[in-house]
Structures are given as C-alpha cells and as structure tokens.
Scaffold this motif. Structure first.
Motif, PDB file in Angstrom:
ATOM      1  N   ASP A 382       0.942  -1.345  -0.031  1.00 20.49           N
ATOM      2  CA  ASP A 382       0.187   0.076  -0.162  1.00 20.49           C
ATOM      3  C   ASP A 382       0.908   1.199  -0.049  1.00 20.49           C
ATOM      4  O   ASP A 382       1.798   1.229   0.797  1.00 20.49           O
ATOM      5  CB  ASP A 382      -0.896   0.120   1.266  1.00 20.49           C
ATOM      6  N   TYR A 383       0.525   2.319  -0.920  1.00 24.98           N
ATOM      7  CA  TYR A 383       1.549   3.463  -1.088  1.00 24.98           C
ATOM      8  C   TYR A 383       0.483   4.774  -0.840  1.00 24.98           C
ATOM      9  O   TYR A 383      -0.460   4.724  -1.465  1.00 24.98           O
ATOM     10  CB  TYR A 383       1.955   3.365  -2.418  1.00 24.98           C
ATOM     11  N   LEU A 384       1.286   5.710  -0.454  1.00 26.00           N
ATOM     12  CA  LEU A 384       0.837   7.009  -0.294  1.00 26.00           C
ATOM     13  C   LEU A 384       1.577   7.854  -1.506  1.00 26.00           C
ATOM     14  O   LEU A 384       2.899   7.969  -1.687  1.00 26.00           O
ATOM     15  CB  LEU A 384       1.061   7.788   0.747  1.00 26.00           C
ATOM     16  N   ILE A 385       0.791   8.244  -2.362  1.00 24.54           N
ATOM     17  CA  ILE A 385       1.356   9.004  -3.449  1.00 24.54           C
ATOM     18  C   ILE A 385       1.987  10.466  -2.822  1.00 24.54           C
ATOM     19  O   ILE A 385       0.960  11.311  -2.214  1.00 24.54           O
ATOM     20  CB  ILE A 385       0.611   9.472  -4.655  1.00 24.54           C
ATOM     21  N   THR A 386       2.944  10.941  -2.837  1.00 21.41           N
ATOM     22  CA  THR A 386       3.689  12.228  -2.369  1.00 21.41           C
ATOM     23  C   THR A 386       3.907  13.194  -3.495  1.00 21.41           C
ATOM     24  O   THR A 386       3.659  12.737  -4.706  1.00 21.41           O
ATOM     25  CB  THR A 386       5.162  11.698  -1.578  1.00 21.41           C
ATOM     26  N   ASP A 387       4.253  14.298  -3.167  1.00 23.00           N
ATOM     27  CA  ASP A 387       4.590  15.256  -4.294  1.00 23.00           C
ATOM     28  C   ASP A 387       5.367  14.774  -5.392  1.00 23.00           C
ATOM     29  O   ASP A 387       5.417  15.238  -6.397  1.00 23.00           O
ATOM     30  CB  ASP A 387       5.145  16.704  -3.544  1.00 23.00           C
ATOM     31  N   HIS A 388       6.617  14.076  -4.931  1.00 20.36           N
ATOM     32  CA  HIS A 388       7.472  13.744  -5.847  1.00 20.36           C
ATOM     33  C   HIS A 388       7.515  12.332  -6.343  1.00 20.36           C
ATOM     34  O   HIS A 388       8.469  11.820  -7.128  1.00 20.36           O
ATOM     35  CB  HIS A 388       9.004  14.156  -5.760  1.00 20.36           C
ATOM     36  N   GLY A 389       6.696  11.452  -5.723  1.00 14.65           N
ATOM     37  CA  GLY A 389       6.773  10.036  -5.844  1.00 14.65           C
ATOM     38  C   GLY A 389       5.649   9.270  -5.036  1.00 14.65           C
ATOM     39  O   GLY A 389       4.692   9.647  -4.933  1.00 14.65           O
ATOM     40  N   ALA A 390       6.447   7.953  -4.207  1.00 12.02           N
ATOM     41  CA  ALA A 390       5.386   7.317  -3.593  1.00 12.02           C
ATOM     42  C   ALA A 390       6.040   6.892  -2.295  1.00 12.02           C
ATOM     43  O   ALA A 390       7.059   6.508  -2.281  1.00 12.02           O
ATOM     44  CB  ALA A 390       4.960   6.216  -4.334  1.00 12.02           C
ATOM     45  N   ARG A 391       5.190   6.593  -1.279  1.00 10.36           N
ATOM     46  CA  ARG A 391       5.896   5.980   0.023  1.00 10.36           C
ATOM     47  C   ARG A 391       5.213   4.904   0.272  1.00 10.36           C
ATOM     48  O   ARG A 391       4.013   4.764   0.259  1.00 10.36           O
ATOM     49  CB  ARG A 391       5.808   7.240   1.075  1.00 10.36           C
ATOM     50  N   CYS A 392       5.876   3.876   0.685  1.00  7.08           N
ATOM     51  CA  CYS A 392       5.363   2.563   0.665  1.00  7.08           C
ATOM     52  C   CYS A 392       4.844   2.375   2.634  1.00  7.08           C
ATOM     53  O   CYS A 392       5.742   2.847   3.098  1.00  7.08           O
ATOM     54  CB  CYS A 392       6.200   1.411   0.670  1.00  7.08           C
ATOM     55  N   LEU A 393       3.562   2.248   2.583  1.00  5.26           N
ATOM     56  CA  LEU A 393       3.198   2.326   4.001  1.00  5.26           C
ATOM     57  C   LEU A 393       3.417   0.900   4.727  1.00  5.26           C
ATOM     58  O   LEU A 393       3.077   0.779   5.716  1.00  5.26           O
ATOM     59  CB  LEU A 393       1.470   2.619   3.956  1.00  5.26           C
ATOM     60  N   SER A 394       3.673  -0.081   3.715  1.00  7.79           N
ATOM     61  CA  SER A 394       3.476  -1.404   4.243  1.00  7.79           C
ATOM     62  C   SER A 394       4.876  -2.387   4.148  1.00  7.79           C
ATOM     63  O   SER A 394       4.962  -3.401   4.148  1.00  7.79           O
ATOM     64  CB  SER A 394       2.417  -2.303   3.586  1.00  7.79           C
ATOM     65  N   GLY A 395       5.849  -1.611   4.268  1.00  4.42           N
ATOM     66  CA  GLY A 395       7.344  -2.220   4.088  1.00  4.42           C
ATOM     67  C   GLY A 395       8.274  -1.202   3.779  1.00  4.42           C
ATOM     68  O   GLY A 395       7.926  -0.084   3.335  1.00  4.42           O
ATOM     69  N   GLU A 396       9.459  -1.799   3.965  1.00  2.45           N
ATOM     70  CA  GLU A 396      10.640  -0.891   3.577  1.00  2.45           C
ATOM     71  C   GLU A 396      10.645  -1.057   1.873  1.00  2.45           C
ATOM     72  O   GLU A 396      11.358  -1.982   1.569  1.00  2.45           O
ATOM     73  CB  GLU A 396      11.993  -1.246   4.301  1.00  2.45           C
ATOM     74  N   GLN A 397      10.323  -0.049   1.377  1.00  2.99           N
ATOM     75  CA  GLN A 397      10.406  -0.397  -0.278  1.00  2.99           C
ATOM     76  C   GLN A 397      11.707   0.256  -0.623  1.00  2.99           C
ATOM     77  O   GLN A 397      12.165   1.313  -0.214  1.00  2.99           O
ATOM     78  CB  GLN A 397       9.550   0.604  -1.049  1.00  2.99           C
ATOM     79  N   ARG A 398      12.498  -0.781  -0.962  1.00  2.00           N
ATOM     80  CA  ARG A 398      12.710  -1.781  -1.944  1.00  2.00           C
ATOM     81  C   ARG A 398      12.868  -0.726  -3.310  1.00  2.00           C
ATOM     82  O   ARG A 398      12.474   0.516  -3.409  1.00  2.00           O
ATOM     83  CB  ARG A 398      11.457  -2.429  -2.404  1.00  2.00           C
TER      84      ARG A 398
END
Ligand code: GLY
Ligand code: MN
Length: 398
Positions: A382-398
């Motif tokens: 699961d990911y939050l879209i941020t201003d410049h990319g995406a942040r993974c909410l459910s793991g250390e992405q990778r």
C-alpha cells in the motif's frame, strides 16, 4: 468539527458541479443484516462518523444540515450499544425519519409511515445523491434508499442528480488523519502476515492460517476489510479464492491476501510464502520477477502517472508492470490490474481516468498465475502518493 466541515465541502463541490440548480443533498446509512454487525456505508461514515443504521443526512442548499433518525418502537439501548451523544455531531437539527417503527432495528424494507417526515421533505425540488448510472458495487446504501423512496415518491428518481463524482473526489484525497488510520490498519495486517509466516509448516491447513489472521485482527479491535484469501498450491491461481480449507504441502507456495479495517479504513497486503522459505528454482524465478515488477512500478509511481492508461502506456503503472513481464515472455500470466485506490473501501472510490495526485493511496499488486504449472504468485503493498513519488506504507521499499 471534521465531519461538519466535510459536509460543507461537499455542498461547495455540488454547487460548483451543478451551478444552475439548487436542491437537497441526501446521504443514507446502511442497515444491519442478520449475519453480521453493521457495516456502515462508507460515504455515510465519511460524512458523519456515525454507526447508526437507517439514518439519513439532508443538507439544504442554504447549508442547513439535518440528521434524520429512525423512531424506535422499543428502547434500542436494551439490545444494542448505541452511538454516544449525537447532538455533538455538528448537525443543525436532528429529526425522526417518521412514525414509530416496530422493534429496535430499522429494516431496509421500511414502510412509508416510518419515513413520513423525510418523504415530506423530499416531495419537491431537485435532489443530489450518489446514484451513478453505471452498475458497480459502490454507493449501495445510497442507491437502495432512493429506489425504496421511489415506491412512495414516484417522481423522485427523475428529480435526482448524481453527485458521486463530487463524493469520490473528496474521499479520494486522504488527510493526514486518514493516512494515520490506514497506517494503523496496515500495521495490524503486517502483524497478521508475520503470524502466518511463523506458523507455516508442511500440511498446515489454510483454515489454520485464516484463523491466525482473524485472531490478530480481532485482538486489535479490527475487522477484515474483505474476505481473507489463503490459497495454497494451484488454488493461488484463483484470484479471489475464499474456501481457505485445504492443506498446504512442502513444495507449494501460499498466497495470503488480507487487510484489516480500522475505523472503516482498509489495508490490503498480499504476501506469497514458501513453506520453510524453501522455493523451488522455478518458484523463485517467478517470484523474483513479480518483485521486480512491483519495484519498477513503485519507482514510476508519482503525481501525473495513471494507475492505468491504455492511450498513454508510458504514463501508466499497469503498463509498466506489463513491460517487466514482457521481458520474460510472461505478460499473459498477469491477468488483473496493477492496483486500485485504497481507503474506506478496499477498492476505494476515485476516478481512474484522472492521473495520480499527492494524497492518493493506492495498492501496487503485480502477480503471475500459471494454471498449467499450478503456481500463483502475488505481492501487494500500500502506497501514499507524495509530491514527487510514492511512500510505501507496508514495508521498506525496495
Ligand atoms: N485484495 C483483494 C483485491 O484487491 O481484489
Ligand atoms: Mn488489492
């Protein structure tokens, strides 16, 4: 007050969407059903935070916010835990829907007398409600209420204008408070995945793993946002396998697709495990390709990209996954879409025809399903879209 503010924002959006007409906005709650406790309608929940069945919100064009409640024929508090002080929910008025009903539980088959007050309020003028013309599983309580009222107010549907795009645009962009709730649901779901990983052994039943998942959810006062999928061996090629009742053997993989729901907000996380972490060479080969697709999509996820855009594949996360699978000649085994919005519904509302924006929460869930080999693999985060990319909410992405 957050919910009152949301209702005001809805009014503003509806007025901007329909600048030339005025009328009442109507938002309906869902009903209890005999097999489960109340699952409140997501839209009603978003605008009220109330777990009351059978209630209706009306917002007038002047901004007056009225909550209509069932008039119980019996003291509901004897049977059910009821909401706290509803007078604190920011409504200008609280009124009964109509005359006294029988018992303490409103039903979706209500009689006209039980809704006599709201029927009078909706007899004339324009009405704004979530009644999209396409058939899907969204806005069920909203559509049900309008259909039922149309038995008593025959012209109501002709006077009704769809506001689901306004609701979807509000619900799609998540506030920091909502992201905290999703993160909480994600953390519980990760703990449940961890408990499955620790229990895996040759011969374990899918139902035992399912039970561990539910134990973790219930322990944390969460519900399952959707029916858990625990699919061993070839059953993992059935995308929504729910029987969860077969043994899993040493040379098989198991796909575990689960999500907790916390205060209505869902997580949706899939892991594919091998018993004792021992993959065959073929399983490992395919698993690594799925992970490569997920990483590649994550690296492309940012505002301006689409979840899926067939006309512009370069800006489409779905096509990014296909490009990875194509490199290995496996694209025909990726049979579903790359992901969806996540929120109060696990497949949350939001216009997929519009590009991603900061504040969207999405899943990225590539998978490969090879029926002839009896292998199914899916990884989902699961990911939050941020201003410049995406942040993974459910793991250390990778
Ligand atoms: N996790 C189930 C789905 O996304 O369909
Ligand atoms: Mn999903």
């Amino acid at each position: 007050m957050m919910y009152r503010q949301r209702r005001l924002e809805l009014l503003q959006r509806v007025q901007a969407w329909y600048p030339n007409i005025t009328g009442n906005i109507v938002i309906a709650a869902s009903y209890e059903n005999p097999r489960d406790t109340l699952w409140q309608d997501s839209t009603f929940w978003y605008f009220t935070g109330l777990n009351e069945p059978g209630a209706v919100v009306v917002i007038s064009s002047e901004g007056t916010q009225t909550l209509y409640l069932p008039e119980y024929g019996e003291d509901r508090t004897v049977w059910m835990q009821c909401e706290g002080d509803i007078t604190q929910c920011g409504f200008d008025e609280i009124r009964p829907l109509g005359n006294k009903m029988r018992g303490y539980q409103p039903t979706m088959w209500f009689a006209a007398e039980e809704h006599v007050n709201i029927i009078a309020a909706l007899r004339g003028g324009h009405i704004f409600a979530c009644i999209p013309s396409y058939a899907n599983n969204k806005y069920i309580a909203q559509r049900w209420m309008l259909e039922r009222w149309s038995l008593f107010i025959p012209d109501i549907l002709q006077r009704c204008h769809d506001i689901s795009p306004c609701v979807a645009s509000l619900r799609r962009c998540k506030s920091s408070y909502e992201i905290e709730l999703i993160q909480h649901a994600v953390n519980i779901t990760l703990e449940a995945q961890q408990s499955v990983a620790q229990a895996l052994c040759d011969g374990i039943l899918e139902s035992e793993l399912h039970a561990l998942v539910m134990y973790t959810f219930i322990k944390h006062d969460a519900r399952a946002a959707f029916p858990p999928i625990v699919a061993g061996g070839h059953r993992a090629t059935i995308l929504h396998y729910h029987a969860n009742n077969q043994p899993i053997h040493a040379n098989e993989l198991v796909v575990v697709d689960i999500g907790a729901s916390v205060q209505g907000y869902a997580a949706d996380i899939t892991r594919t495990f091998a018993i004792n972490n021992t993959f065959t060479d073929r399983q490992r080969y395919l698993y690594d390709i799925v992970c490569e697709a997920q990483t590649s999509v994550f690296q492309h996820a940012r505002p301006g990209m689409w979840l899926c855009n067939t006309a512009e594949p370069d800006r489409s996360l779905h096509h990014q996954a296909i490009a990875v699978f194509k490199r290995y000649g496996l694209e025909r085994y990726f049979v579903h879409s790359i992901g969806h919005f996540l929120g109060l519904d696990v497949h949350d509302v939001g216009n997929v025809q519009e590009p991603l924006r900061a504040g969207d929460v999405i899943t990225i869930e590539p998978g490969l399903y090879l029926h002839e080999e009896g292998i199914g693999i899916r990884q989902e985060d699961d990911y939050l879209i941020t201003d410049h990319g995406a942040r993974c909410l459910s793991g250390e992405q990778r």
